[in-house]
Scaffold this motif. Sequence first.
Motif, PDB file in Angstrom:
ATOM      1  N   LEU A 107       0.814  -1.254  -0.080  1.00 31.76           N
ATOM      2  CA  LEU A 107       0.024  -0.094   0.029  1.00 31.76           C
ATOM      3  C   LEU A 107       0.824   1.343  -0.150  1.00 31.76           C
ATOM      4  O   LEU A 107       2.121   1.115   0.406  1.00 31.76           O
ATOM      5  N   ALA A 108       0.308   2.299  -0.294  1.00 34.01           N
ATOM      6  CA  ALA A 108       0.838   3.722  -0.222  1.00 34.01           C
ATOM      7  C   ALA A 108      -0.110   4.759   0.111  1.00 34.01           C
ATOM      8  O   ALA A 108      -1.360   4.280   0.129  1.00 34.01           O
ATOM      9  N   ARG A 109       0.371   5.782   0.656  1.00 34.33           N
ATOM     10  CA  ARG A 109      -0.759   6.826   1.094  1.00 34.33           C
ATOM     11  C   ARG A 109      -1.207   7.445  -0.208  1.00 34.33           C
ATOM     12  O   ARG A 109      -0.638   7.787  -0.979  1.00 34.33           O
ATOM     13  N   LYS A 110      -2.474   7.630  -0.047  1.00 37.38           N
ATOM     14  CA  LYS A 110      -3.325   8.115  -1.003  1.00 37.38           C
ATOM     15  C   LYS A 110      -2.980   9.687  -1.268  1.00 37.38           C
ATOM     16  O   LYS A 110      -2.840  10.406  -0.610  1.00 37.38           O
ATOM     17  N   PRO A 111      -2.610   9.721  -2.744  1.00 36.30           N
ATOM     18  CA  PRO A 111      -2.354  11.152  -3.095  1.00 36.30           C
ATOM     19  C   PRO A 111      -3.582  12.013  -2.681  1.00 36.30           C
ATOM     20  O   PRO A 111      -4.790  11.793  -3.048  1.00 36.30           O
ATOM     21  N   ALA A 112      -3.405  13.276  -2.109  1.00 37.41           N
ATOM     22  CA  ALA A 112      -4.685  14.332  -1.820  1.00 37.41           C
ATOM     23  C   ALA A 112      -5.229  14.670  -3.152  1.00 37.41           C
ATOM     24  O   ALA A 112      -6.362  14.846  -2.913  1.00 37.41           O
ATOM     25  N   ALA A 113      -4.528  14.694  -4.234  1.00 35.78           N
ATOM     26  CA  ALA A 113      -5.208  15.370  -5.403  1.00 35.78           C
ATOM     27  C   ALA A 113      -6.054  14.200  -6.092  1.00 35.78           C
ATOM     28  O   ALA A 113      -6.967  14.497  -6.952  1.00 35.78           O
ATOM     29  N   LEU A 114      -6.440  12.900  -5.549  1.00 32.89           N
ATOM     30  CA  LEU A 114      -7.135  12.152  -6.017  1.00 32.89           C
ATOM     31  C   LEU A 114      -8.159  11.444  -5.011  1.00 32.89           C
ATOM     32  O   LEU A 114      -7.837  11.362  -3.700  1.00 32.89           O
ATOM     33  N   SER A 115      -9.381  11.358  -5.445  1.00 33.60           N
ATOM     34  CA  SER A 115     -10.566  10.755  -4.488  1.00 33.60           C
ATOM     35  C   SER A 115     -10.327   9.463  -4.365  1.00 33.60           C
ATOM     36  O   SER A 115      -9.291   8.651  -4.957  1.00 33.60           O
ATOM     37  N   HIS A 116     -11.089   8.668  -3.376  1.00 34.94           N
ATOM     38  CA  HIS A 116     -10.804   7.600  -3.107  1.00 34.94           C
ATOM     39  C   HIS A 116     -11.065   6.697  -4.481  1.00 34.94           C
ATOM     40  O   HIS A 116     -10.808   5.631  -4.853  1.00 34.94           O
ATOM     41  N   VAL A 117     -12.165   7.166  -5.088  1.00 35.06           N
ATOM     42  CA  VAL A 117     -12.576   6.519  -6.376  1.00 35.06           C
ATOM     43  C   VAL A 117     -11.518   6.401  -7.283  1.00 35.06           C
ATOM     44  O   VAL A 117     -11.282   5.259  -8.072  1.00 35.06           O
ATOM     45  N   GLU A 118     -11.020   7.351  -7.457  1.00 32.27           N
ATOM     46  CA  GLU A 118      -9.941   7.568  -8.601  1.00 32.27           C
ATOM     47  C   GLU A 118      -8.621   6.947  -8.035  1.00 32.27           C
ATOM     48  O   GLU A 118      -8.133   6.194  -8.878  1.00 32.27           O
ATOM     49  N   ALA A 119      -8.461   6.894  -6.778  1.00 35.28           N
ATOM     50  CA  ALA A 119      -6.953   6.112  -6.361  1.00 35.28           C
ATOM     51  C   ALA A 119      -7.426   4.398  -6.483  1.00 35.28           C
ATOM     52  O   ALA A 119      -6.484   3.991  -6.771  1.00 35.28           O
ATOM     53  N   ALA A 120      -8.622   4.293  -6.342  1.00 32.48           N
ATOM     54  CA  ALA A 120      -9.020   2.778  -6.361  1.00 32.48           C
ATOM     55  C   ALA A 120      -8.699   2.335  -7.733  1.00 32.48           C
ATOM     56  O   ALA A 120      -8.403   1.116  -8.006  1.00 32.48           O
ATOM     57  N   ALA A 121      -8.905   3.081  -8.821  1.00 31.99           N
ATOM     58  CA  ALA A 121      -8.686   2.912 -10.174  1.00 31.99           C
ATOM     59  C   ALA A 121      -7.275   2.584 -10.740  1.00 31.99           C
ATOM     60  O   ALA A 121      -7.206   2.281 -11.529  1.00 31.99           O
ATOM     61  N   LEU A 122      -6.237   3.074  -9.705  1.00 34.22           N
ATOM     62  CA  LEU A 122      -5.014   3.263 -10.412  1.00 34.22           C
ATOM     63  C   LEU A 122      -4.150   1.980 -10.139  1.00 34.22           C
ATOM     64  O   LEU A 122      -3.285   1.699 -11.045  1.00 34.22           O
ATOM     65  N   PRO A 123      -4.083   1.203  -9.150  1.00 34.97           N
ATOM     66  CA  PRO A 123      -2.941   0.327  -8.922  1.00 34.97           C
ATOM     67  C   PRO A 123      -2.590  -0.661  -9.844  1.00 34.97           C
ATOM     68  O   PRO A 123      -1.607  -0.709 -10.344  1.00 34.97           O
ATOM     69  N   ILE A 124      -3.485  -1.575 -10.288  1.00 34.70           N
ATOM     70  CA  ILE A 124      -3.283  -2.597 -11.440  1.00 34.70           C
ATOM     71  C   ILE A 124      -2.775  -1.792 -12.572  1.00 34.70           C
ATOM     72  O   ILE A 124      -1.913  -2.199 -13.233  1.00 34.70           O
ATOM     73  N   ALA A 125      -3.697  -0.977 -13.003  1.00 36.83           N
ATOM     74  CA  ALA A 125      -3.419  -0.483 -14.315  1.00 36.83           C
ATOM     75  C   ALA A 125      -2.241   0.281 -14.142  1.00 36.83           C
ATOM     76  O   ALA A 125      -1.061   0.618 -15.161  1.00 36.83           O
TER      77      ALA A 125
END
Length: 308
Positions: A107-125
């Motif tokens: 895991l990593a700290r979620k970027p402040a610029a991303l919502s949880h929805v956007e952050a959840a879409a990022l890891p595998i891609a």
Amino acid sequence: MRAIVQQEIGGPEVLAVVDAPEPRPLPTEVLVRVSAIGLNPLEARLRAGEFPLLGRPPFTLGWDVSGVVEEAMTWRFRPGDEVFGMPLFPRAANAYAERVAAPALHLARKPAALSHVEAAALPIAGLTAWQGLVDLGGVTAGDRVLVHGGGGGVGHVAIQLAKALGAHVITTAGGGKREFAAELGADEVIDYAAVDFAEVVRDVDLVLDTLGGDVPERSLEVLRPGGHLVTAVAEEDVRQAARFAAAGRRFSGIAVDPDPVALRGLVDLVDRGELRVHVQEVFPFERVADAHRMLDAGHLRGKLVLST
């Protein structure tokens, strides 16, 4: 807690929301209260039984998560920290759930610029694009990079990452995804429905394939001598590797894995404003079957996400 479990192989209708025991974190792990879950085409294939990565049902799908740490068995995070990542892949992470126990290093700290929805879409891609372009591909400034499927989940991140590395980016896209790919920074966008990329592209240093099928084979001629094709769809293929080697090119298949260094690299790109994540649609937890129907249909722009 609620979790999404399938008791049998089948269509989207086999995904059922049930009451399940809350997982317990082990030492070096955290318990995450999940806010959003990223969906991936791989999960639709596993649901349908195309290959037995998770064994026989019952099982819970999912890896991409973003949420808040509730319990920490590690010094790396504290309760209240907002985190995101792709824990345990390819082992079961049971991420289609309201709580997930995950290794802190995944895991990593979620970027402040991303919502949880956007952050959840990022890891595998994001990790697939990073490992393909940076770790395996070694893309540097001035390289010519061809990204197949530039409007999809991996592709739309790969365009931005390649641009951040200083590459000249060519991509294939169709329909409304052409404008989308151009907005992401692609220098050349090829309409695959109207033009054969193999006839108009030449002297590419690296091809990133997100489509599979005959695309890798047809991409051989667009590579310069010494060029490299990385496919995120197929495993290593000895026959293809030999064919590429005989032509003076390289062929590699990549299987994404959890990587804290790359995950932090993606965070840095977001923080610098060089990477944004596009979510086509957000589905409530209870509508997971509808989300999987859209996964099955394909032709997505960016990613789909479940919200808890």
